[in-house]
Design a protein around this motif. Structure first.
Motif, PDB file in Angstrom:
ATOM      1  N   GLU A  29       0.853  -1.191   0.000  1.00  0.00           N
ATOM      2  CA  GLU A  29       0.000   0.000   0.000  1.00  0.00           C
ATOM      3  C   GLU A  29       0.882   1.231   0.000  1.00  0.00           C
ATOM      4  N   GLN A  30       0.391   2.307  -0.643  1.00  0.00           N
ATOM      5  CA  GLN A  30       1.154   3.551  -0.667  1.00  0.00           C
ATOM      6  C   GLN A  30       1.198   4.154   0.729  1.00  0.00           C
ATOM      7  N   GLY A 129       4.063   6.472  -2.454  1.00  0.00           N
ATOM      8  CA  GLY A 129       3.093   7.519  -2.155  1.00  0.00           C
ATOM      9  C   GLY A 129       3.711   8.855  -1.810  1.00  0.00           C
ATOM     10  N   ALA A 178      -1.440  12.946  -6.777  1.00  0.00           N
ATOM     11  CA  ALA A 178      -1.827  11.679  -6.149  1.00  0.00           C
ATOM     12  C   ALA A 178      -2.638  10.825  -7.122  1.00  0.00           C
ATOM     13  N   ALA A 179      -3.535  11.466  -7.878  1.00  0.00           N
ATOM     14  CA  ALA A 179      -4.342  10.720  -8.845  1.00  0.00           C
ATOM     15  C   ALA A 179      -3.477  10.169  -9.972  1.00  0.00           C
ATOM     16  N   ARG A 181      -0.294   9.490  -9.838  1.00  0.00           N
ATOM     17  CA  ARG A 181       0.579   8.456  -9.259  1.00  0.00           C
ATOM     18  C   ARG A 181      -0.173   7.124  -9.180  1.00  0.00           C
ATOM     19  N   THR A 182      -1.400   7.172  -8.685  1.00  0.00           N
ATOM     20  CA  THR A 182      -2.213   5.964  -8.563  1.00  0.00           C
ATOM     21  C   THR A 182      -2.495   5.350  -9.934  1.00  0.00           C
ATOM     22  N   ALA A 183      -2.820   6.198 -10.899  1.00  0.00           N
ATOM     23  CA  ALA A 183      -3.118   5.713 -12.249  1.00  0.00           C
ATOM     24  C   ALA A 183      -1.897   5.050 -12.870  1.00  0.00           C
ATOM     25  N   TYR A 184      -0.715   5.624 -12.648  1.00  0.00           N
ATOM     26  CA  TYR A 184       0.501   5.054 -13.225  1.00  0.00           C
ATOM     27  C   TYR A 184       0.780   3.670 -12.645  1.00  0.00           C
ATOM     28  N   ILE A 185       0.636   3.527 -11.342  1.00  0.00           N
ATOM     29  CA  ILE A 185       0.876   2.232 -10.703  1.00  0.00           C
ATOM     30  C   ILE A 185      -0.137   1.204 -11.202  1.00  0.00           C
ATOM     31  N   GLN A 186      -1.375   1.628 -11.384  1.00  0.00           N
ATOM     32  CA  GLN A 186      -2.397   0.701 -11.876  1.00  0.00           C
ATOM     33  C   GLN A 186      -2.116   0.269 -13.309  1.00  0.00           C
ATOM     34  N   ARG A 192       4.857  -4.173  -9.038  1.00  0.00           N
ATOM     35  CA  ARG A 192       4.621  -4.887  -7.782  1.00  0.00           C
ATOM     36  C   ARG A 192       5.112  -6.332  -7.848  1.00  0.00           C
TER      37      ARG A 192
END
Length: 201
Positions: A29-30, A129, A178-179, A181-186, A192
Motif C-alpha cells: 500500500e502507498q 506515495g 496523487a491521482a 501516481r495511482t493511475a501510473y501504478i495501476q 509490484r
C-alpha cells in the motif's frame, strides 16, 4: 521483459544481466510521509546540471522554511559533493546537509517530498506515495516523470515555491499528483512483481 528484449533487440537470453529487483522493495500500500519532514534532493553525476537544480531548490526552500538534504548518487565524486556543500553554505539560514553517497533509497521515507532532475529514485518514491518534484534545468532527459503523471515539474524559483506551498496545503496540484501516481501504478502492475528487474544490462 526477456521476451520483449529478445523480440525488439535480438538479444540472446543467456546474455541478460538482471540488476536489482523493483517489486521486491515496493510496499503493498502507498505510504504518505508527513509534509513537515522536509525535502530530499536525489542528485546524479550530470556535470553542473544538478548544481543548477540545487541552487533553485536551495533558494526556494530557504524562503519557504523547508529543510533540504542532498543524497548524492554512488558514482558522484568528492568534487561533486563539495559543489553541493558550497551551494547549501551560500544560502545562509537554510537548514540542510549532504548525506552519504547512495543514501537516497535508504533515507527517502523520512522526507515528505523527493526532488530530482531525472533519477530513477523518483519512481520508487512515487510507488511509496511520496510527492515527487522534477527540477527543470532545460536539458534533454531520457525520462519524463511529469509526463508519466508521477511528478510535478518546476523551473523558476517562484514556480517551485508555489508547488511547495500547494503540497503543504494539500492543494489541487497535490491532489492531481496523487491521482496521476495511482493511475501510473495501476497501468504498470509489473512494478509490484518481486521478479521484475530494475535494469536489464
Amino acid at each position: 521483459q526477456r521476451a520483449i528484449f529478445q523480440r525488439r533487440f535480438g538479444v540472446a537470453e543467456g546474455r541478460f544481466i538482471l540488476a536489482g529487483r523493483v517489486g521486491a522493495s515496493f510496499p503493498s500500500e502507498q505510504q504518505v510521509s508527513p509534509p513537515s519532514s522536509g525535502l530530499l534532493f536525489a542528485s546524479q553525476p550530470l556535470d553542473d546540471v544538478c548544481v543548477k537544480a540545487l541552487e533553485m531548490l536551495a533558494g526556494a526552500c530557504k524562503i519557504a522554511g523547508v529543510p533540504l538534504d542532498v543524497a548524492p548518487h554512488p558514482d558522484e565524486t568528492d568534487g561533486d559533493i563539495a559543489g553541493y556543500q558550497k551551494v547549501l553554505a551560500r544560502h545562509v539560514g537554510l537548514v540542510g546537509k549532504v548525506l552519504d553517497r547512495g543514501a537516497a533509497m535508504r533515507e527517502m521515507s523520512a522526507y515528505g517530498v523527493l526532488a530530482t532532475v531525472v533519477s530513477n529514485v523518483a519512481l520508487w518514491a512515487a510507488a511509496r506515495g511520496q510527492d515527487v518534484v522534477v527540477i527543470d534545468v532545460a536539458v534533454e532527459l531520457p525520462l519524463d516523470f511529469a509526463g508519466m503523471g508521477i511528478a510535478l515539474k518546476a523551473a523558476p524559483v517562484e514556480e517551485l515555491l508555489a508547488i511547495l506551498d500547494d503540497l503543504r496545503r494539500a492543494g489541487p496540484q497535490k491532489r492531481a499528483l496523487a491521482a496521476g501516481r495511482t493511475a501510473y501504478i495501476q497501468r504498470n502492475p509489473q512494478l509490484r512483481d518481486p521478479a521484475c528487474a530494475d535494469r536489464i544490462l
